[in-house]
Design a protein around this motif. Structure first.
Motif, short mmCIF file in Angstrom:
data_model
loop_
_atom_site.label_atom_id
_atom_site.label_comp_id
_atom_site.label_asym_id
_atom_site.label_seq_id
_atom_site.Cartn_x
_atom_site.Cartn_y
_atom_site.Cartn_z
N LEU A 73 0.81 -1.22 0.00
CA LEU A 73 0.00 0.00 0.00
C LEU A 73 0.84 1.27 0.00
N ASP A 74 2.07 1.19 0.47
CA ASP A 74 2.92 2.39 0.46
C ASP A 74 3.37 2.75 -0.95
N GLN A 75 3.13 1.87 -1.91
CA GLN A 75 3.48 2.14 -3.31
C GLN A 75 2.25 2.46 -4.15
N VAL A 76 1.10 2.52 -3.51
CA VAL A 76 -0.15 2.84 -4.20
C VAL A 76 -0.55 4.27 -3.84
N THR A 77 -0.82 5.08 -4.86
CA THR A 77 -1.21 6.47 -4.65
C THR A 77 -2.73 6.60 -4.66
N GLY A 78 -3.29 6.98 -3.52
CA GLY A 78 -4.74 7.17 -3.45
C GLY A 78 -5.50 5.86 -3.56
N ASN A 79 -6.57 5.90 -4.33
CA ASN A 79 -7.44 4.73 -4.47
C ASN A 79 -6.91 3.76 -5.51
N LEU A 80 -7.30 2.50 -5.37
CA LEU A 80 -6.94 1.46 -6.33
C LEU A 80 -8.25 0.97 -6.94
N LEU A 81 -8.36 1.10 -8.25
CA LEU A 81 -9.61 0.82 -8.95
C LEU A 81 -9.39 -0.18 -10.07
N VAL A 82 -10.26 -1.18 -10.14
CA VAL A 82 -10.24 -2.10 -11.27
C VAL A 82 -11.10 -1.49 -12.37
N THR A 83 -10.48 -1.15 -13.48
CA THR A 83 -11.19 -0.40 -14.52
C THR A 83 -10.53 -0.61 -15.88
N HIS A 84 -11.13 -0.05 -16.89
CA HIS A 84 -10.54 -0.10 -18.23
C HIS A 84 -9.49 0.99 -18.37
N ASP A 95 -4.57 6.55 -8.31
CA ASP A 95 -4.90 7.94 -8.65
C ASP A 95 -3.77 8.66 -9.38
N ALA A 96 -2.56 8.08 -9.36
CA ALA A 96 -1.43 8.68 -10.08
C ALA A 96 -1.30 8.11 -11.49
N GLY A 97 -2.20 7.24 -11.88
CA GLY A 97 -2.13 6.66 -13.22
C GLY A 97 -1.19 5.47 -13.33
N ASN A 98 -0.83 4.89 -12.20
CA ASN A 98 -0.01 3.68 -12.22
C ASN A 98 -0.91 2.46 -12.41
N ALA A 99 -0.54 1.59 -13.31
CA ALA A 99 -1.24 0.32 -13.49
C ALA A 99 -0.55 -0.72 -12.61
N HIS A 100 -1.23 -1.16 -11.56
CA HIS A 100 -0.62 -2.10 -10.62
C HIS A 100 -0.86 -3.55 -11.02
N ALA A 101 -1.67 -3.78 -12.03
CA ALA A 101 -1.84 -5.11 -12.62
C ALA A 101 -2.35 -4.94 -14.04
N ARG A 102 -1.90 -5.80 -14.93
CA ARG A 102 -2.36 -5.78 -16.31
C ARG A 102 -3.27 -6.98 -16.57
N ARG A 103 -4.16 -6.79 -17.52
CA ARG A 103 -5.11 -7.85 -17.93
C ARG A 103 -5.80 -8.44 -16.72
N TRP A 104 -6.26 -7.55 -15.86
CA TRP A 104 -7.02 -7.87 -14.66
C TRP A 104 -6.24 -8.77 -13.71
N THR A 105 -6.38 -10.08 -13.81
CA THR A 105 -5.72 -10.99 -12.87
C THR A 105 -4.55 -11.73 -13.51
N ASN A 106 -3.99 -11.16 -14.58
CA ASN A 106 -2.93 -11.85 -15.31
C ASN A 106 -1.53 -11.55 -14.78
N ARG A 107 -1.21 -10.26 -14.58
CA ARG A 107 0.19 -9.92 -14.27
C ARG A 107 0.26 -8.68 -13.39
N ILE A 146 -4.78 -7.13 0.21
CA ILE A 146 -4.91 -8.44 -0.42
C ILE A 146 -6.28 -8.51 -1.08
N VAL A 147 -6.30 -8.86 -2.36
CA VAL A 147 -7.55 -8.89 -3.12
C VAL A 147 -7.71 -10.26 -3.77
N SER A 148 -8.86 -10.90 -3.53
CA SER A 148 -9.18 -12.15 -4.22
C SER A 148 -10.46 -11.95 -5.01
#
Length: 204
Positions: free
Chosen positions: A110-121, A148-160, A176-178
């Motif tokens: 979480l210290d590397q995530v800026t603001g909210n984390l959203l699963v989106t297109h 919120d900083a425009g970082n993609a913390h995962a690609r292709r949803w649950t792929n990478r 932790i997200v399942s």
């Protein structure tokens, strides 16, 4: 994503005070054994949890045998090697639970995530840091975990997952997200959350 995938079931856990020194081998062992029993009965591709993610990847325009959800990739590696690689005690425990349930589990620092984390297109302007150290830009419309900083913390949803928020020795706060899509996803994700919370509590 619930509009496109109304069957989606999600569970989240936040954990503070993570350390890299816990020995989780005994806690993880029963989960790995459950995965072994399931894999002895039929291949992972026939698990309802995996089949549902394969359908979702196809729906997103991805070839499901080229891009696999994280739990399928772990199950394939576990079946081949008879064990999972040790990365960090927290990740090792989550991976063991993931293969037991055949449900993807993502762990974010979480210290590397800026603001909210959203699963989106993706808009196509986000940045993704690979484990090889290169920076990628997800395709517009690709399903990502975006902060919120425009970082993609995962690609292709649950792929990478991204290397940016990967768990490291100095990680202390995590999310932790399942996520699951199969017919009994809601009950299974809830059971996973309960078991994983109990397992985490034995070490942190």
């Amino acid at each position: 994503m619930r509009t496109e995938f109304p069957q989606l079931a999600v569970a989240t856990i936040t954990l503070d005070g993570v350390t890299p020194t816990a020995d989780v081998s005994a806690t993880a062992a029963p989960f790995l054994e459950r995965a072994s029993v399931r894999l002895a009965e039929r291949p992972e591709s026939e698990f309802p949890e995996i089949a549902a993610w394969r359908r979702a990847f196809s729906q997103m325009g991805l070839k499901p045998t080229q891009y696999r959800c994280a739990s399928e990739a772990l199950l394939r590696r576990f079946k081949k090697d008879g064990e999972l690689p040790s990365i960090h005690p927290l990740v090792d425990l989550c991976n063991a639970v993931s293969v037991a349930y055949a449900i993807p589990i993502a762990v974010f620092d979480l210290d590397q995530v800026t603001g909210n984390l959203l699963v989106t297109h993706a808009a196509g302007t986000e940045t993704y840091l690979s484990f090889g150290g290169t920076t990628e830009t997800p395709e517009p419309g690709e399903v990502i975990f975006r902060d919120d900083a425009g970082n993609a913390h995962a690609r292709r949803w649950t792929n990478r997952q991204s290397a940016l928020s990967a768990i490291r020795p100095n990680t202390r706060r995590v999310l932790i997200v399942s996520e699951a899509l199969h017919d009994t996803a809601a009950a299974d994700v809830d059971a996973l959350r309960i078991e994983l919370t109990e397992a985490l509590g034995q070490h942190w």
